[in-house]
Design an enzyme around this catalytic site. Structure first.
Site, PDB file in Angstrom:
ATOM      1  N   ASP A  16      -6.777   6.708   5.853  1.00 21.06           N
ATOM      2  CA  ASP A  16      -8.163   6.411   5.460  1.00 21.06           C
ATOM      3  C   ASP A  16      -9.033   7.672   5.435  1.00 21.06           C
ATOM      4  O   ASP A  16      -8.782   8.611   6.192  1.00 21.06           O
ATOM      5  CB  ASP A  16      -8.748   5.381   6.437  1.00 21.06           C
ATOM      6  N   GLY A  17     -10.027   7.669   4.573  1.00 21.46           N
ATOM      7  CA  GLY A  17     -11.025   8.749   4.578  1.00 21.46           C
ATOM      8  C   GLY A  17     -10.948   9.704   3.401  1.00 21.46           C
ATOM      9  O   GLY A  17     -11.634  10.732   3.396  1.00 21.46           O
ATOM     10  N   ASN A  18     -10.151   9.379   2.397  1.00 27.32           N
ATOM     11  CA  ASN A  18     -10.042  10.277   1.223  1.00 27.32           C
ATOM     12  C   ASN A  18     -11.383  10.462   0.525  1.00 27.32           C
ATOM     13  O   ASN A  18     -11.756  11.573   0.143  1.00 27.32           O
ATOM     14  CB  ASN A  18      -9.056   9.703   0.200  1.00 27.32           C
ATOM     15  N   TRP A  21     -13.826  12.508   2.583  1.00 28.82           N
ATOM     16  CA  TRP A  21     -13.385  13.926   2.567  1.00 28.82           C
ATOM     17  C   TRP A  21     -13.933  14.606   1.311  1.00 28.82           C
ATOM     18  O   TRP A  21     -14.460  15.723   1.374  1.00 28.82           O
ATOM     19  CB  TRP A  21     -11.861  13.975   2.583  1.00 28.82           C
ATOM     20  N   ARG A  29     -14.530  11.261  -5.586  1.00 36.01           N
ATOM     21  CA  ARG A  29     -13.608  10.592  -4.651  1.00 36.01           C
ATOM     22  C   ARG A  29     -12.151  10.863  -4.998  1.00 36.01           C
ATOM     23  O   ARG A  29     -11.291  11.006  -4.120  1.00 36.01           O
ATOM     24  CB  ARG A  29     -13.854   9.071  -4.658  1.00 36.01           C
ATOM     25  N   HIS A  33      -8.284  11.627  -2.978  1.00 29.30           N
ATOM     26  CA  HIS A  33      -6.979  10.955  -3.109  1.00 29.30           C
ATOM     27  C   HIS A  33      -5.907  11.977  -3.470  1.00 29.30           C
ATOM     28  O   HIS A  33      -4.796  11.917  -2.954  1.00 29.30           O
ATOM     29  CB  HIS A  33      -7.042   9.854  -4.171  1.00 29.30           C
ATOM     30  N   SER A  61      -4.668  -1.609  -0.463  1.00 27.23           N
ATOM     31  CA  SER A  61      -4.723  -2.944   0.152  1.00 27.23           C
ATOM     32  C   SER A  61      -5.074  -4.025  -0.868  1.00 27.23           C
ATOM     33  O   SER A  61      -5.587  -3.727  -1.959  1.00 27.23           O
ATOM     34  CB  SER A  61      -5.759  -2.961   1.284  1.00 27.23           C
ATOM     35  N   GLU A  63      -7.490  -5.897  -0.621  1.00 31.80           N
ATOM     36  CA  GLU A  63      -8.949  -5.819  -0.766  1.00 31.80           C
ATOM     37  C   GLU A  63      -9.373  -4.645  -1.656  1.00 31.80           C
ATOM     38  O   GLU A  63     -10.465  -4.662  -2.219  1.00 31.80           O
ATOM     39  CB  GLU A  63      -9.608  -5.694   0.611  1.00 31.80           C
ATOM     40  N   LEU A 127      15.414   9.070   6.531  1.00 35.44           N
ATOM     41  CA  LEU A 127      14.139   8.376   6.760  1.00 35.44           C
ATOM     42  C   LEU A 127      13.931   7.258   5.740  1.00 35.44           C
ATOM     43  O   LEU A 127      14.136   7.463   4.546  1.00 35.44           O
ATOM     44  CB  LEU A 127      12.993   9.394   6.646  1.00 35.44           C
ATOM     45  N   ARG A 190     -10.567  -0.196  13.175  1.00 33.18           N
ATOM     46  CA  ARG A 190     -10.202  -1.514  12.665  1.00 33.18           C
ATOM     47  C   ARG A 190      -8.846  -1.461  11.977  1.00 33.18           C
ATOM     48  O   ARG A 190      -8.328  -0.404  11.638  1.00 33.18           O
ATOM     49  CB  ARG A 190     -11.273  -2.074  11.733  1.00 33.18           C
ATOM     50  N   GLU A 203       1.650   0.862  19.811  1.00 33.62           N
ATOM     51  CA  GLU A 203       0.667   1.757  20.424  1.00 33.62           C
ATOM     52  C   GLU A 203      -0.235   2.261  19.305  1.00 33.62           C
ATOM     53  O   GLU A 203       0.248   2.628  18.230  1.00 33.62           O
ATOM     54  CB  GLU A 203       1.362   2.930  21.120  1.00 33.62           C
TER      55      GLU A 203
HETATM   56  C1  IPE Z   1      -7.535   0.555   4.446  1.00 34.73           C
HETATM   57  O1  IPE Z   1      -8.593   1.401   4.122  1.00 34.73           O
HETATM   58  C2  IPE Z   1      -6.566   0.471   3.301  1.00 34.73           C
HETATM   59  C3  IPE Z   1      -5.821   1.693   3.034  1.00 34.73           C
HETATM   60  C4  IPE Z   1      -5.823   2.784   3.770  1.00 34.73           C
HETATM   61  C5  IPE Z   1      -4.985   1.630   1.868  1.00 34.73           C
HETATM   62  P1  IPE Z   1      -9.965   0.829   3.530  1.00 34.73           P
HETATM   63  O2  IPE Z   1     -10.834   2.008   3.290  1.00 34.73           O
HETATM   64  O3  IPE Z   1      -9.699  -0.055   2.371  1.00 34.73           O
HETATM   65  O4  IPE Z   1     -10.495  -0.053   4.748  1.00 34.73           O
HETATM   66  P2  IPE Z   1     -11.960  -0.514   5.106  1.00 34.73           P
HETATM   67  O5  IPE Z   1     -12.584  -1.090   3.872  1.00 34.73           O
HETATM   68  O6  IPE Z   1     -12.697   0.704   5.575  1.00 34.73           O
HETATM   69  O7  IPE Z   1     -11.785  -1.506   6.213  1.00 34.73           O
HETATM   70  C1  IPE Z   2      -8.052   5.731   1.755  1.00 35.55           C
HETATM   71  O1  IPE Z   2      -9.229   6.447   1.504  1.00 35.55           O
HETATM   72  C2  IPE Z   2      -7.230   5.510   0.505  1.00 35.55           C
HETATM   73  C3  IPE Z   2      -7.334   4.169  -0.085  1.00 35.55           C
HETATM   74  C4  IPE Z   2      -7.857   3.125   0.501  1.00 35.55           C
HETATM   75  C5  IPE Z   2      -6.801   3.998  -1.428  1.00 35.55           C
HETATM   76  P1  IPE Z   2     -10.548   5.722   1.022  1.00 35.55           P
HETATM   77  O2  IPE Z   2     -10.529   5.647  -0.462  1.00 35.55           O
HETATM   78  O3  IPE Z   2     -10.691   4.413   1.713  1.00 35.55           O
HETATM   79  O4  IPE Z   2     -11.644   6.735   1.496  1.00 35.55           O
HETATM   80  P2  IPE Z   2     -12.971   6.379   2.311  1.00 35.55           P
HETATM   81  O5  IPE Z   2     -12.559   5.552   3.486  1.00 35.55           O
HETATM   82  O6  IPE Z   2     -13.883   5.650   1.370  1.00 35.55           O
HETATM   83  O7  IPE Z   2     -13.515   7.707   2.742  1.00 35.55           O
HETATM   84 MG    MG Z   3     -11.558   3.810   3.448  1.00 35.24          MG
END
Ligand code: IPE
Ligand code: IPE
Ligand code: MG
Length: 236
Positions: A16-18, A21, A29, A33, A61, A63, A127, A190, A203
């Site tokens: 998460d967090g691309n 970043w 955005r 990625h 996901s 969602e 792996l 979460r 863990e």
């Molecule tokens: C979770 O990240 C899904 C993936 C890393 C693919 P999200 O960015 O979709 O999650 P939320 O919306 O912050 O819960």
């Molecule tokens: C996780 O990064 C990758 C995917 C869910 C596809 P995000 O796209 O959720 O990046 P943030 O969380 O909005 O920074």
């Molecule tokens: Mg995210």
């Protein structure tokens, strides 16, 4: 049952967090990625070095389909290119590639690349890399419940025989051991509908770093933290 840990057999990562970043750098955005793809390469490399058996990466996901179409389309293109470019490397590194999720939702050209990667790495025994794509744990659990209900209605199974073991065998992860270590990057506390059943006793390590900044040393640090944990599985 394993009560002391050394190297986790299965690591699952919520990457998460691309987007954040990229935002922090004034970039679109999508650049986040793209940079995240390098962290994927390093995570695979680290798991191979540490002799981890399974690495599951949450890449998209159920969602995430609610995101703008432009971002979804670009992500699918990135996935397709990533697979095309990485397949020779996976073959050379003896990586076995698998997927979990409702793949029928993905564009046909992505599915073709995915099928090709799965088929051509099937006999590898290094792996196992599992990409969770169009994946949602509630969807997975309801799919399993439906499959069991259909079998029960057809008289193939007795409802009294449904236990944890039989239920697990109907999840997308049927032949995969539960994750020992779950990592989430970007500091969010979460689960976001990831492997709800399978992480019952995993863990959990949360890293404040955004996924594109989460590299070799960070995954090693998470594994070190895992090794210091005392897993009790309900015992004393
Ligand atoms: C979770 O990240 C899904 C993936 C890393 C693919 P999200 O960015 O979709 O999650 P939320 O919306 O912050 O819960
Ligand atoms: C996780 O990064 C990758 C995917 C869910 C596809 P995000 O796209 O959720 O990046 P943030 O969380 O909005 O920074
Ligand atoms: Mg995210």
């Amino acid at each position: 049952m394993q009560l002391t840990n050394d190297i986790p057999r299965h690591i699952a990562i919520i990457m998460d967090g691309n987007g954040r970043w990229a935002n922090a750098r004034g970039l679109p955005r999508m650049e986040g990625h793209r940079a995240g793809a390098e962290s994927v390469r390093e995570a695979v490399e680290t798991c191979r070095q540490l002799d981890v058996d399974y690495l599951t990466l949450f890449a998209f996901s159920s969602e995430n389909w609610k995101r703008p179409k432009k971002e979804i389309d670009a992500l699918m293109k990135l996935l397709e290119r990533f697979l095309r470019e990485k397949l020779p490397e996976m073959l050379q590194q003896n990586v076995r590639f698998q997927t979990i999720g409702r793949l029928n939702m993905l564009p046909a050209n992505c599915r073709r690349q995915l099928d090709k990667a799965v088929a051509s790495t099937r006999d590898n025994d290094g792996l196992t890399l599992i990409l969770a794509l169009s994946y949602g744990s509630r969807e997975e659990i309801t799919d399993a419940a439906r499959a069991l209900a259909i079998k029960a209605a057809a008289g193939e199974i007795d409802p009294a025989d449904i236990d944890n073991d039989l239920f697990s065998k109907h999840l997308y992860t049927a032949n995969i051991p539960d994750p020992d270590l779950l990592v989430r990057t970007s500091g969010e506390l979460r689960i976001s509908n990831f492997l709800l059943w399978q992480i019952s006793y995993s863990e959990i390590v949360i890293s404040p770093k955004y996924w594109p900044d989460f590299r070799n040393a960070d995954l090693r640090a998470a594994v070190d933290e895992y090794a210091r944990r005392h897993r009790r599985f309900g015992t004393v």
